[in-house]
Design an enzyme around this catalytic site. Structure first.
Site, PDB file in Angstrom:
ATOM      1  N   LYS A 152       2.110 -12.169   2.334  1.00  0.00           N
ATOM      2  CA  LYS A 152       2.128 -11.509   3.646  1.00  0.00           C
ATOM      3  C   LYS A 152       3.120 -12.211   4.568  1.00  0.00           C
ATOM      4  CE  LYS A 152      -2.642  -9.812   3.697  1.00  0.00           C
ATOM      5  NZ  LYS A 152      -3.888  -9.729   4.491  1.00  0.00           N
ATOM      6  N   GLY A 158      -0.586  -5.591   9.977  1.00  0.00           N
ATOM      7  CA  GLY A 158      -0.597  -4.163   9.693  1.00  0.00           C
ATOM      8  C   GLY A 158       0.071  -3.789   8.378  1.00  0.00           C
ATOM      9  N   GLY A 159       0.280  -4.762   7.499  1.00  0.00           N
ATOM     10  CA  GLY A 159       0.753  -4.450   6.146  1.00  0.00           C
ATOM     11  C   GLY A 159       2.264  -4.442   5.984  1.00  0.00           C
ATOM     12  N   GLU A 194      -2.337 -14.892   0.121  1.00  0.00           N
ATOM     13  CA  GLU A 194      -3.778 -14.664   0.220  1.00  0.00           C
ATOM     14  C   GLU A 194      -4.293 -14.153  -1.109  1.00  0.00           C
ATOM     15  OE1 GLU A 194      -5.114 -12.055   3.320  1.00  0.00           O
ATOM     16  OE2 GLU A 194      -4.687 -13.533   4.878  1.00  0.00           O
ATOM     17  N   ILE A 197      -8.475  -9.415  -1.968  1.00  0.00           N
ATOM     18  CA  ILE A 197      -9.883  -9.016  -1.940  1.00  0.00           C
ATOM     19  C   ILE A 197      -9.919  -7.573  -2.439  1.00  0.00           C
ATOM     20  CG2 ILE A 197     -11.952  -8.806  -0.509  1.00  0.00           C
ATOM     21  CD1 ILE A 197     -10.786 -11.681  -0.605  1.00  0.00           C
ATOM     22  N   LYS A 232      -4.044   4.319  10.069  1.00  0.00           N
ATOM     23  CA  LYS A 232      -5.467   4.660  10.120  1.00  0.00           C
ATOM     24  C   LYS A 232      -5.602   6.154  10.355  1.00  0.00           C
ATOM     25  CE  LYS A 232      -6.670   0.127  11.870  1.00  0.00           C
ATOM     26  NZ  LYS A 232      -6.869  -0.673  13.091  1.00  0.00           N
ATOM     27  N   ARG A 286      -4.221  -6.456  21.995  1.00  0.00           N
ATOM     28  CA  ARG A 286      -3.940  -5.262  22.812  1.00  0.00           C
ATOM     29  C   ARG A 286      -5.164  -4.358  22.820  1.00  0.00           C
ATOM     30  NH1 ARG A 286      -1.846  -4.325  17.522  1.00  0.00           N
ATOM     31  NH2 ARG A 286      -3.021  -2.617  16.555  1.00  0.00           N
ATOM     32  N   ARG A 332      -7.591  10.926  13.875  1.00  0.00           N
ATOM     33  CA  ARG A 332      -6.240  10.925  14.449  1.00  0.00           C
ATOM     34  C   ARG A 332      -5.500  12.165  13.971  1.00  0.00           C
ATOM     35  NH1 ARG A 332      -3.735   4.858  14.376  1.00  0.00           N
ATOM     36  NH2 ARG A 332      -5.672   3.727  14.753  1.00  0.00           N
TER      37      ARG A 332
HETATM   38  C1  MV4 Z   1      -5.590  -7.535   2.416  1.00  0.00           C
HETATM   39  C2  MV4 Z   1      -6.201  -6.723   1.443  1.00  0.00           C
HETATM   40  C3  MV4 Z   1      -6.901  -7.331   0.440  1.00  0.00           C
HETATM   41  N1  MV4 Z   1      -6.974  -8.682   0.386  1.00  0.00           N
HETATM   42  N2  MV4 Z   1      -5.703  -8.873   2.329  1.00  0.00           N
HETATM   43  C4  MV4 Z   1      -3.295  -4.069   4.737  1.00  0.00           C
HETATM   44  C5  MV4 Z   1      -2.812  -4.053   6.156  1.00  0.00           C
HETATM   45  C6  MV4 Z   1      -2.987  -5.423   6.696  1.00  0.00           C
HETATM   46  N3  MV4 Z   1      -3.723  -5.399   7.935  1.00  0.00           N
HETATM   47  C7  MV4 Z   1      -3.691  -6.173   5.636  1.00  0.00           C
HETATM   48  N4  MV4 Z   1      -3.960  -5.286   4.563  1.00  0.00           N
HETATM   49  C8  MV4 Z   1      -4.701  -5.697   3.519  1.00  0.00           C
HETATM   50  N5  MV4 Z   1      -4.881  -7.039   3.418  1.00  0.00           N
HETATM   51  C9  MV4 Z   1      -6.366  -9.406   1.312  1.00  0.00           C
HETATM   52  N6  MV4 Z   1      -6.432 -10.738   1.226  1.00  0.00           N
HETATM   53  C10 MV4 Z   1      -6.041  -5.348   1.530  1.00  0.00           C
HETATM   54  C11 MV4 Z   1      -5.275  -4.827   2.580  1.00  0.00           C
HETATM   55  C12 MV4 Z   1      -5.150  -3.405   2.560  1.00  0.00           C
HETATM   56  C13 MV4 Z   1      -5.792  -2.609   3.488  1.00  0.00           C
HETATM   57  C14 MV4 Z   1      -6.549  -3.171   4.522  1.00  0.00           C
HETATM   58  C15 MV4 Z   1      -7.193  -2.376   5.417  1.00  0.00           C
HETATM   59  C16 MV4 Z   1      -7.105  -0.996   5.290  1.00  0.00           C
HETATM   60  C17 MV4 Z   1      -6.334  -0.417   4.312  1.00  0.00           C
HETATM   61  C18 MV4 Z   1      -5.682  -1.218   3.396  1.00  0.00           C
HETATM   62  C19 MV4 Z   1      -4.932  -0.625   2.386  1.00  0.00           C
HETATM   63  C20 MV4 Z   1      -4.293  -1.429   1.506  1.00  0.00           C
HETATM   64  C21 MV4 Z   1      -4.390  -2.805   1.577  1.00  0.00           C
END
Ligand code: MV4
Length: 442
Positions: A152, A158-159, A194, A197, A232, A286, A332
């Site tokens: 990351k 936000g990915g 990371e 998960i 989202k 925010r 949304r």
């Molecule tokens: C993660 C994860 C699984 N494990 N981190 C996606 C956006 C960003 N905010 C972080 N994200 C993720 N982080 C770890 N350690 C899975 C995601 C993720 C995700 C998170 C929330 C909602 C949709 C998602 C879709 C794909 C991956």
């Protein structure tokens, strides 16, 4: 000053009107005919359509605020909302930035730093590393935590700039790819690791603090229904089937983390929830798009609260005074082009009917005849349904979406109805995988 556009600009204007606070809107040349321009007390053009030359143009925004004798600037979400330098420039010019302290924005904006600080407060974070110094260090960390893992960007969130790595053979390439993408997107190529998960829920906590050390939480929101682009689509509160111990732990962790950083104003802490395990991921400094679901169940106006606490007023209530009632869901509505990989669609809205009736709230800047400029986010409306129970909220949302008519651009209404109809959503047993498999169904 309302330093934003679209529905959030109207939302901020509404809070100000009710507080008796006069408003100044800013707009780009592409937004001359926008609803926020009409509804604010005054409005000034700050530059051409592209956001970099208008809604992100700090000198133009600050000088407009000074000339119009504004006291404070509400940044909304997106654009300059989490720009610590902008917050500092506002404060340096005697313009109250409506948000947390610039130092806190900066700390939380660096996602690796945010995790370290929150961990210091005793809150569990996703297992992983601090910022990596080299591909060799990535290999060492990966060997220790195992695969699959995620790279990351520390400047991301936000990915953006994220890479999944399934085995050691892919690590070096993923590392250079993530670093290059982060460098190109944020001018900051630093990345961290990371543990991935698997099939978690994305649950976030709303907090609100004043400048006297009073801090409350306003429950959680489940935001697991996201498109593969990390957009989202549907959010709800309370999170369905959260074990009560897990919910209490989440509420406790949010307060502990926010108190530890001296958080003021409205903020959101993002967590991953897998079974009984909860991990802090990042904090957004925010007001969020999905704040209305929290407002509906807590019967509180978060934007008014933001303005009040920024003006130096105390919260005036404590955690025990806050009671959530019922269940709220937000859908949304985005204008998307199915012919073009669901990219944001520009165009003119020829016919428009929004829903109403019991338990329905619509936050939108759209009107019949409005043109949607090509420069900005594709969200055109949010429909929020409140019910005594989750079942009632779902039924209300379904009938509200069916009442809605948008002609001229394609929207996510059909996709929202499809998700609401799935057994996983109806039973409340879903996670972030729900929309990951079939990326573009409609
Ligand atoms: C993660 C994860 C699984 N494990 N981190 C996606 C956006 C960003 N905010 C972080 N994200 C993720 N982080 C770890 N350690 C899975 C995601 C993720 C995700 C998170 C929330 C909602 C949709 C998602 C879709 C794909 C991956």
């Amino acid at each position: 000053m309302i330093a934003n556009r679209g529905e959030i600009a109207l939302r901020i204007n509404r809070a100000c009107q009710e507080l008796g606070v006069a408003t100044v809107a800013i707009f780009s040349e592409a937004d001359r005919d926008s609803m926020h321009v009409r509804q604010a007390d005054e409005a000034f053009c700050v530059g051409p359509g592209p956001a970099g030359r208008s809604y992100l143009n700090i000198p133009n925004i600050i000088s407009t605020a000074l000339i119009t004798r504004c006291d404070a600037i509400h940044p909304g979400y997106g654009f300059l909302a989490e720009n610590a330098r902008f917050a500092e420039i506002c404060n340096d010019h005697g313009l109250t930035f409506i948000g947390p302290k610039p130092s806190v924005i900066a700390l939380m904006g660096d996602k690796a730093t945010a995790k370290r600080i929150v961990q210091d407060a005793g809150v569990p974070t996703t297992p992983g590393s601090d910022v990596l110094a080299s591909p060799r260090q990535a290999e060492e960390v990966a060997a220790a935590i195992g695969f699959p893992l995620l790279l990351k960007a520390t400047a991301g969130g936000g990915g953006r700039g994220m890479r999944v790595v399934y085995d050691a053979a892919d690590l070096e390439r993923a590392y250079s790819g993530a670093t290059a993408e982060a460098e190109a997107s944020f001018k900051d190529g630093r990345v961290y690791i990371e543990k991935l998960i698997e099939a978690p829920r994305h649950v976030e906590m709303q907090v609100l603090g004043d400048e006297f050390g009073n801090l409350v939480h306003l429950g959680e929101r489940d935001c697991s229904v996201q498109k593969p682009s990390h957009q989202k689509l549907i959010e709800e509160t309370p999170a369905p089937h959260l074990p009560s111990g897990t919910r209490e732990a989440l509420h406790e962790m949010a307060l502990r983390a926010a108190r530890h950083v001296g958080y003021t104003n409205a903020g959101t802490l993002e967590f991953l929830v897998a079974g009984e395990d909860v991990y802090f991921m990042e904090m957004n400094t925010r007001i969020q798009v999905e704040h209305p679901v929290t407002e509906m169940v807590y019967n509180i106006d978060l934007v008014k609260e933001q303005i009040r606490v920024a003006a130096g007023e105390p919260l005036g209530y404590t955690q025990g005074d806050l009671v959530a009632r019922g269940h709220a869901i937000e859908c949304r509505i985005n204008a998307e082009d199915p012919e073009n990989h669901f990219a944001p669609a520009a165009g003119t809205v020829s016919k428009l009917v929004f829903p109403g009736g019991p338990g329905i709230r619509v936050d939108t800047h759209l009107y019949a005849g409005a043109t949607i400029p090509p420069y900005y986010d594709s969200m055109i409306a949010k429909i929020i349904a409140l019910g005594d129970t989750r079942e009632v909220a779902i039924a209300r949302m379904e009938r509200a979406l069916r009442e809605t008519l948008v002609e001229g651009v394609n929207t996510t209404i059909g996709l929202c109805l499809e998700v609401l109809a799935t057994p996983e959503f109806r039973e409340g047993h879903y996670n972030i995988e729900l929309l990951q498999k079939q990326p573009t169904r409609r």
